[in-house]
Design a protein around this motif. Sequence first.
Motif, mmCIF file in Angstrom:
data_model
loop_
_atom_site.group_PDB
_atom_site.id
_atom_site.type_symbol
_atom_site.label_atom_id
_atom_site.label_comp_id
_atom_site.label_asym_id
_atom_site.label_seq_id
_atom_site.Cartn_x
_atom_site.Cartn_y
_atom_site.Cartn_z
ATOM 1 N N VAL A 44 15.049 2.960 -7.210
ATOM 2 C CA VAL A 44 15.802 2.689 -5.988
ATOM 3 C C VAL A 44 16.004 1.186 -5.861
ATOM 4 C CG1 VAL A 44 14.914 4.754 -4.846
ATOM 5 C CG2 VAL A 44 13.759 2.558 -4.511
ATOM 6 N N SER A 45 17.112 0.802 -5.264
ATOM 7 C CA SER A 45 17.431 -0.613 -5.100
ATOM 8 C C SER A 45 16.931 -1.116 -3.751
ATOM 9 C CB SER A 45 18.942 -0.820 -5.194
ATOM 10 O OG SER A 45 19.282 -2.168 -4.906
ATOM 11 N N ALA A 46 16.232 -2.238 -3.792
ATOM 12 C CA ALA A 46 15.789 -2.923 -2.575
ATOM 13 C C ALA A 46 15.761 -4.411 -2.902
ATOM 14 C CB ALA A 46 14.424 -2.423 -2.123
ATOM 15 N N MET A 55 12.837 -7.810 2.174
ATOM 16 C CA MET A 55 13.656 -6.818 1.504
ATOM 17 C C MET A 55 13.871 -5.637 2.444
ATOM 18 S SD MET A 55 10.621 -5.391 -1.014
ATOM 19 C CE MET A 55 11.413 -3.885 -1.552
ATOM 20 N N PRO A 56 14.960 -4.879 2.278
ATOM 21 C CA PRO A 56 15.161 -3.693 3.109
ATOM 22 C C PRO A 56 14.185 -2.591 2.722
ATOM 23 C CG PRO A 56 16.865 -3.836 1.432
ATOM 24 C CD PRO A 56 16.079 -5.110 1.344
ATOM 25 N N LEU A 57 13.723 -1.851 3.717
ATOM 26 C CA LEU A 57 12.761 -0.788 3.471
ATOM 27 C C LEU A 57 13.386 0.597 3.617
ATOM 28 C CD1 LEU A 57 9.722 -2.264 5.444
ATOM 29 C CD2 LEU A 57 10.113 -2.341 2.979
ATOM 30 N N TYR A 90 2.500 -0.156 2.601
ATOM 31 C CA TYR A 90 2.472 0.392 1.250
ATOM 32 C C TYR A 90 1.362 -0.310 0.461
ATOM 33 C CZ TYR A 90 7.026 2.373 2.417
ATOM 34 O OH TYR A 90 8.041 3.069 3.011
ATOM 35 N N LYS A 91 0.249 0.373 0.312
ATOM 36 C CA LYS A 91 -0.930 -0.246 -0.294
ATOM 37 C C LYS A 91 -0.985 -0.073 -1.808
ATOM 38 C CE LYS A 91 -2.313 -1.513 3.742
ATOM 39 N NZ LYS A 91 -2.133 -2.934 4.156
ATOM 40 N N ASN A 92 -0.299 0.939 -2.320
ATOM 41 C CA ASN A 92 -0.372 1.237 -3.754
ATOM 42 C C ASN A 92 0.816 0.622 -4.486
ATOM 43 O OD1 ASN A 92 -2.692 2.757 -3.284
ATOM 44 N ND2 ASN A 92 -1.521 4.624 -2.929
ATOM 45 N N CYS A 93 0.801 -0.686 -4.620
ATOM 46 C CA CYS A 93 1.900 -1.414 -5.264
ATOM 47 C C CYS A 93 1.389 -2.062 -6.542
ATOM 48 C CB CYS A 93 2.450 -2.499 -4.346
ATOM 49 S SG CYS A 93 3.038 -1.919 -2.749
ATOM 50 N N ILE A 94 2.190 -1.974 -7.607
ATOM 51 C CA ILE A 94 1.829 -2.695 -8.827
ATOM 52 C C ILE A 94 3.033 -3.493 -9.304
ATOM 53 C CG2 ILE A 94 0.249 -0.831 -9.438
ATOM 54 C CD1 ILE A 94 2.033 -0.371 -11.910
#
Length: 356
Positions: A44-46, A55-57, A90-94
Amino acid sequence: MGSANSNHDLATPSALSAALSSPNHLIVDLRDEGERYHRLAGAVSAVWDREKKEMPLSSLPQDKETVLIVHCASGNRVKEAIPFLQAAGYKNCINGGGPGRYPMPDGAPPAPPPPLWETYGDRRIIFQQSFDELGSSTYTYLFGCPSTGEALIVDPVVEHVERDLAAVAQAGLKLKLALNTHCHADHITGTGEMKKRLPDLKSAISAESGAKADIHFKDGDEFTFGAHKLLILGTPGHTNGCSSFHVPAAGLVCTGDALFIGGCGRTDFQQGSSEGLYDSVHNKLFTLPNETVVYPGHDYQGRFYSTIGGEKENNPRLGMKKTKAEFVDIMAKLELAYPKQIDRALPANLMCGFPE
């Protein structure tokens, strides 16, 4: 997964693979519209706003437990975006880096993007990775400073001089230096042909290579292009004159044939040494930060780059805690064929791309 990647470093290949295998993951593309080369399936684009740092959510899932694999061109914008996403719940970001780290769609060629403007801290840099699809699978690298227009090129190939000079012109740059990581045996360097077209261009190669050049550098030397520096790391072993080029501000290193993605260059000709290559990689390259992006001299499987941490963890020759003795044994058993282009390429490259 939690916030284990809270330092926002580039994920190792194994961590990226695990995230991609998660049934509840989403790839988030931060790149601008003009950068959308190799668009990843399902992403998805953000777009990350570099000025506003936001950034847009709206395109992201409501489920805040979703594993977000966030990528841009190289992973640097991701370092800014992950705290923003974590603040949004959003805690699960890599940090998934750039598109070259992902499986390519069927039929997609290993073609590079046009020159990119990328942000590294408070500096900007122009960077392009190009590929020789005519046989040598060589990567050529263009670096430029947008504020001064100064540029360097690494490992140009003679058949692609027109392409590379067009990229320089497209980015509005002035090429000041053409560097070779070593005296190549699988293709003829484009340095000499470039010098014919650009009278002010200087060529550079290691003094240990025995090759002709305007500048002979050694380990510890540095070159500037505008606000940026390229540092010389002596990494002999594939040949006795091999060097790697570290750009600290960009967090990357061009490793030539010293270190490949999951491999390394051969050590059985041009004064090569398996023991020397092991020492070079472990003492000069594996001592760089784990998140340092590795841009190799070649790749034969359509991959673009790796990381120091990834190679330490996964490289079957030089990583995985291999001892020097184990590496020497691996290299001794390769039984490689005589290089097809060496009799044509090596004499020319000793003369900066022109045979005597």
